[in-house]
Design an enzyme around this catalytic site. Structure first.
Site, PDB file in Angstrom:
ATOM      1  N   CYS A  89      34.520 -18.497  53.023  1.00 57.93           N
ATOM      2  CA  CYS A  89      34.414 -18.397  54.486  1.00 57.93           C
ATOM      3  C   CYS A  89      33.620 -19.563  55.078  1.00 57.93           C
ATOM      4  O   CYS A  89      33.698 -19.807  56.276  1.00 57.93           O
ATOM      5  CB  CYS A  89      33.792 -17.064  54.875  1.00 57.93           C
ATOM      6  SG  CYS A  89      34.885 -15.667  54.534  1.00 57.93           S
ATOM      7  N   HIS A 132      36.618 -16.496  62.138  1.00 52.98           N
ATOM      8  CA  HIS A 132      35.651 -16.124  63.185  1.00 52.98           C
ATOM      9  C   HIS A 132      35.271 -17.398  63.959  1.00 52.98           C
ATOM     10  O   HIS A 132      35.261 -18.491  63.385  1.00 52.98           O
ATOM     11  CB  HIS A 132      34.433 -15.498  62.487  1.00 52.98           C
ATOM     12  CG  HIS A 132      33.350 -15.059  63.426  1.00 52.98           C
ATOM     13  ND1 HIS A 132      32.429 -15.933  63.956  1.00 52.98           N
ATOM     14  CD2 HIS A 132      33.045 -13.833  63.906  1.00 52.98           C
ATOM     15  CE1 HIS A 132      31.609 -15.262  64.747  1.00 52.98           C
ATOM     16  NE2 HIS A 132      31.956 -13.992  64.728  1.00 52.98           N
ATOM     17  N   VAL A 157      32.657 -18.990  64.725  1.00 55.65           N
ATOM     18  CA  VAL A 157      31.671 -19.953  64.197  1.00 55.65           C
ATOM     19  C   VAL A 157      32.186 -20.690  62.959  1.00 55.65           C
ATOM     20  O   VAL A 157      31.553 -21.631  62.496  1.00 55.65           O
ATOM     21  CB  VAL A 157      30.295 -19.303  63.861  1.00 55.65           C
ATOM     22  CG1 VAL A 157      29.680 -18.682  65.091  1.00 55.65           C
ATOM     23  CG2 VAL A 157      30.400 -18.327  62.706  1.00 55.65           C
ATOM     24  N   LYS A 158      33.325 -20.284  62.420  1.00 54.33           N
ATOM     25  CA  LYS A 158      33.847 -20.915  61.203  1.00 54.33           C
ATOM     26  C   LYS A 158      34.665 -22.158  61.566  1.00 54.33           C
ATOM     27  O   LYS A 158      34.748 -22.519  62.723  1.00 54.33           O
ATOM     28  CB  LYS A 158      34.669 -19.888  60.405  1.00 54.33           C
ATOM     29  CG  LYS A 158      33.887 -18.592  60.093  1.00 54.33           C
ATOM     30  CD  LYS A 158      32.764 -18.799  59.106  1.00 54.33           C
ATOM     31  CE  LYS A 158      31.761 -17.656  59.019  1.00 54.33           C
ATOM     32  NZ  LYS A 158      32.256 -16.409  58.495  1.00 54.33           N
ATOM     33  N   HIS A 159      35.312 -22.786  60.566  1.00 50.81           N
ATOM     34  CA  HIS A 159      35.941 -24.087  60.828  1.00 50.81           C
ATOM     35  C   HIS A 159      37.084 -24.033  61.828  1.00 50.81           C
ATOM     36  O   HIS A 159      37.237 -24.917  62.650  1.00 50.81           O
ATOM     37  CB  HIS A 159      36.433 -24.709  59.517  1.00 50.81           C
ATOM     38  CG  HIS A 159      35.314 -25.097  58.621  1.00 50.81           C
ATOM     39  ND1 HIS A 159      34.728 -24.199  57.754  1.00 50.81           N
ATOM     40  CD2 HIS A 159      34.645 -26.259  58.476  1.00 50.81           C
ATOM     41  CE1 HIS A 159      33.753 -24.814  57.108  1.00 50.81           C
ATOM     42  NE2 HIS A 159      33.675 -26.057  57.525  1.00 50.81           N
TER      43      HIS A 159
END
Ligand code: PLP
Length: 385
Positions: free
Chosen positions: A158, A182, A184-186
């Site tokens: 993740c 999500h 905030v992820k890449h």
């Protein structure tokens, strides 16, 4: 309090193309599982060198269908690092199995393969390493441990979409690889996740599990002109929508630019912090191409306890959204109560958890914001010395 805008530690980056892709999906025939889910699955899988992608409604759901498809069940043990988001361990508990917490290496905060080895028992069925902050774990050693014992190796990637280890992309380093989309992820789909694997039997079981355990989804029933279906085993509604997939496809086309931006910002931080004695940044292992999900700094061991909380308080008061990743999972009240875990189980993770903080890192940070963060961090530490 600062009047300057608050800088979050992570944030999505949405452009006009992303918006247009979602609008087009909204005007199409399919809102939930339709043709764009397939397109998104194939696009992510091929970007990561895997033959199969199974899109689901979150990274947590991806962890859950992976453990279920590998038959993790009551009585089984699954080894996970303690320094991770709770979902890595929760998915084991969903299956009625027992998470066994392994400690991390103090330099990288990646799970220690020797600690994994120490914790193996007759009941161990799987290991779920976490690519903490965005660098792949030591999969060579981990795969040697799991392959010789026929255990499943499920990468919680993740943090590490787009990372590589010795030229091999994340997605090819374990039996199954879990991603989160999500914000905030890449790349973002709102909520969303995916399991990558080369195991087509496991992948089709996961596709079934994400849709209540049904043998045919609504679109295949429509195509076949049939209304019949069977529940083959107990599954869930973990479906990703076509609306989300449209956003994911568009975001994936921007992944390389996101990674480049993250890499630049991380390099600027590391340059600015190179000579500090009162705090350090995490080591990167040889052969790693880092995906820079988090930029973690660690208060030096010589500095007093409580310094981290003071730094976090001061930076937040200046509008800099620093965060802490993570409270060790074995220390959460639920895990202490249910499994009798507690302090002393993972000393490196427990110590790190009191000394780390994550600086903002996302593609939307401009040069001024990066300068502001560096300046505030250096000033805060100088002042506390
Ligand atoms: C984000 C994350 C997850 C869970 O992803 P969701 O999409 O929020 O469910 C799992 N493990 C790690 C390490 C994560 O950072």
């Amino acid at each position: 309090m600062s009047t300057k805008p608050f800088i979050p530690y992570g944030r999505q980056s949405i452009n006009d193309d992303d918006v247009a892709a979602v609008v087009a999906a909204l005007r199409s025939d399919w809102l939930t599982t339709g043709p764009l889910v397939d397109v998104f699955e194939q696009a992510v899988a091929s970007r990561c060198g895997a033959s199969q992608g199974v899109a689901v409604s979150s990274g947590t759901a991806a962890l859950h269908v992976a453990t279920a498809a590998f038959d993790i069940e009551p009585g089984d043990e699954v080894i996970v690092p303690s320094l991770t988001f709770a979902a890595t361990a929760n998915c084991v508990v969903y299956q009625g199995a027992t998470p066994i917490f392994a400690d991390v290496d103090p330099e990288t905060l990646l799970v220690s393969p020797s600690d994994v080895e120490r914790l193996l028992t007759e009941r161990t069925r799987a290991v779920i390493p976490v690519d903490y902050a965005g660098q792949p774990c030591d999969y060579k050693t981990l795969a040697r441990i799991t392959n010789t014992r026929s255990l499943h190796l499920i990468a919680d990637a993740c943090h590490s979409l787009g990372a590589e280890l010795n030229g091999r992309p994340v997605g090819t380093l374990a039996d199954a690889t879990v991603l989160s989309f999500h914000p905030v992820k890449h790349i973002a789909t709102g909520e969303g996740g995916m399991v990558l694997t080369n195991d087509s039997v496991a992948a089709s079981r996961m596709r079934c599990l994400r849709n209540h355990g049904m043998n045919l989804d609504a679109r295949s029933r429509e195509k076949a002109g049939t209304f019949g279906y069977e529940i083959k085993e107990l599954g869930w509604n973990y479906r990703l929508t076509d609306i989300q997939s449209a956003l994911g496809i568009s975001q994936l086309s921007r992944l390389d630019s996101f990674l480049a931006k993250r890499r630049d910002i991380a390099a600027r931080y590391s340059d600015a912090f190179l000579s500090r004695k009162d705090f350090t940044f995490l080591a990167t292992r040889d052969g790693v191409r880092h995906a820079h999900h988090l930029y973690v700094i660690r208060i030096a061991d010589e500095m007093p306890d409580g310094m981290r909380d003071m730094v976090v308080g001061r930076l937040r008061a200046e509008g800099i959204g620093v965060n802490v990743h993570y409270p060790p999972v074995h220390m959460h009240p639920f895990y202490q109560r249910k499994f009798g875990y507690g302090p002393g189980m993972c000393p490196n993770a427990e110590k790190a958890a009191k000394r780390v903080l994550s600086l903002p890192l996302h593609p939307g940070l401009d040069d001024d914001a990066v300068e502001r963060i560096i300046d505030a961090t250096l000033r805060t530490f100088d002042h506390l010395m």
